[in-house]
Design an enzyme around this catalytic site. Structure first.
Site, PDB file in Angstrom:
ATOM      1  N   TYR A 158       0.836  -1.193   0.000  1.00 37.06           N
ATOM      2  CA  TYR A 158       0.000   0.000   0.000  1.00 37.06           C
ATOM      3  C   TYR A 158       0.875   1.250   0.000  1.00 37.06           C
ATOM      4  O   TYR A 158       0.660   2.175  -0.782  1.00 37.06           O
ATOM      5  CB  TYR A 158      -0.931  -0.013   1.223  1.00 37.06           C
ATOM      6  CG  TYR A 158      -1.922   1.123   1.223  1.00 37.06           C
ATOM      7  CD1 TYR A 158      -3.149   1.013   0.578  1.00 37.06           C
ATOM      8  CD2 TYR A 158      -1.637   2.330   1.868  1.00 37.06           C
ATOM      9  CE1 TYR A 158      -4.067   2.063   0.582  1.00 37.06           C
ATOM     10  CE2 TYR A 158      -2.538   3.376   1.874  1.00 37.06           C
ATOM     11  CZ  TYR A 158      -3.752   3.234   1.225  1.00 37.06           C
ATOM     12  OH  TYR A 158      -4.655   4.279   1.217  1.00 37.06           O
ATOM     13  N   HIS A 189       1.492   4.136  -3.104  1.00 35.27           N
ATOM     14  CA  HIS A 189       1.275   5.567  -2.884  1.00 35.27           C
ATOM     15  C   HIS A 189       2.561   6.371  -3.039  1.00 35.27           C
ATOM     16  O   HIS A 189       2.518   7.530  -3.444  1.00 35.27           O
ATOM     17  CB  HIS A 189       0.613   5.808  -1.529  1.00 35.27           C
ATOM     18  CG  HIS A 189      -0.848   5.540  -1.556  1.00 35.27           C
ATOM     19  ND1 HIS A 189      -1.370   4.261  -1.502  1.00 35.27           N
ATOM     20  CD2 HIS A 189      -1.901   6.378  -1.682  1.00 35.27           C
ATOM     21  CE1 HIS A 189      -2.685   4.336  -1.572  1.00 35.27           C
ATOM     22  NE2 HIS A 189      -3.037   5.609  -1.686  1.00 35.27           N
ATOM     23  N   TYR A 248      -3.479  15.976   1.637  1.00 36.82           N
ATOM     24  CA  TYR A 248      -4.128  14.675   1.730  1.00 36.82           C
ATOM     25  C   TYR A 248      -3.174  13.776   2.498  1.00 36.82           C
ATOM     26  O   TYR A 248      -2.072  13.495   2.036  1.00 36.82           O
ATOM     27  CB  TYR A 248      -4.393  14.135   0.325  1.00 36.82           C
ATOM     28  CG  TYR A 248      -5.273  12.904   0.204  1.00 36.82           C
ATOM     29  CD1 TYR A 248      -5.632  12.129   1.282  1.00 36.82           C
ATOM     30  CD2 TYR A 248      -5.726  12.517  -1.051  1.00 36.82           C
ATOM     31  CE1 TYR A 248      -6.435  11.015   1.129  1.00 36.82           C
ATOM     32  CE2 TYR A 248      -6.527  11.409  -1.214  1.00 36.82           C
ATOM     33  CZ  TYR A 248      -6.883  10.652  -0.128  1.00 36.82           C
ATOM     34  OH  TYR A 248      -7.673   9.540  -0.284  1.00 36.82           O
ATOM     35  N   TRP A 255      -7.395   4.012 -10.743  1.00 35.22           N
ATOM     36  CA  TRP A 255      -6.666   3.871  -9.484  1.00 35.22           C
ATOM     37  C   TRP A 255      -7.390   2.896  -8.555  1.00 35.22           C
ATOM     38  O   TRP A 255      -6.770   2.045  -7.917  1.00 35.22           O
ATOM     39  CB  TRP A 255      -6.486   5.232  -8.816  1.00 35.22           C
ATOM     40  CG  TRP A 255      -5.759   5.157  -7.504  1.00 35.22           C
ATOM     41  CD1 TRP A 255      -6.301   5.170  -6.256  1.00 35.22           C
ATOM     42  CD2 TRP A 255      -4.339   5.045  -7.303  1.00 35.22           C
ATOM     43  NE1 TRP A 255      -5.327   5.087  -5.296  1.00 35.22           N
ATOM     44  CE2 TRP A 255      -4.106   5.009  -5.916  1.00 35.22           C
ATOM     45  CE3 TRP A 255      -3.255   4.984  -8.173  1.00 35.22           C
ATOM     46  CZ2 TRP A 255      -2.835   4.905  -5.372  1.00 35.22           C
ATOM     47  CZ3 TRP A 255      -1.978   4.886  -7.625  1.00 35.22           C
ATOM     48  CH2 TRP A 255      -1.778   4.839  -6.245  1.00 35.22           C
TER      49      TRP A 255
END
Length: 106
Positions: free
Chosen positions: A18, A22, A41, A76
């Site tokens: 993960y 990113h 974010y 995505w």
């Protein structure tokens, strides 16, 4: 500045993957998020239960409401669907959070 906070759920064993995905966020997705009014974010991981906590600060007058219809976002979601809990359309299962406290500068 408007805030959008929510949780998502990571599948076991995918913590490093993960983060890796990113770290390599697609430039076109980053541009789309910035252009939509997302100022910041952040995503945090609670390693005890694999709960992801996301926090977005939006420019005044902006919303993320149109993002789910964008082809880049849908691509995505499909890319991430194998490592997190998702809905039938591959969107992440999001649980919105309500703000209960904010510390203001005096």
């Amino acid at each position: 500045m408007p805030v959008h906070a929510f949780t998502m759920q990571l599948k076991p064993g995918f913590e490093k993957e993960y983060k890796r995905r990113h770290d390599l966020i697609w430039p076109e997705l980053q541009k789309l998020l910035n252009d939509s009014g997302i100022e910041t974010y952040h995503i945090f991981l609670d390693e005890s239960n694999l709960k992801l906590f996301a926090f977005q600060q939006l420019k005044e007058g902006h919303t993320t409401a149109a993002l789910p219809q964008d082809p880049i976002v849908k691509k995505w979601w499909a890319y991430m669907a194998d490592i997190m809990e998702t809905n039938a359309d591959h969107s992440p299962v999001e649980i919105p959070l309500n703000e209960v406290f904010e510390l203001q500068k005096e």
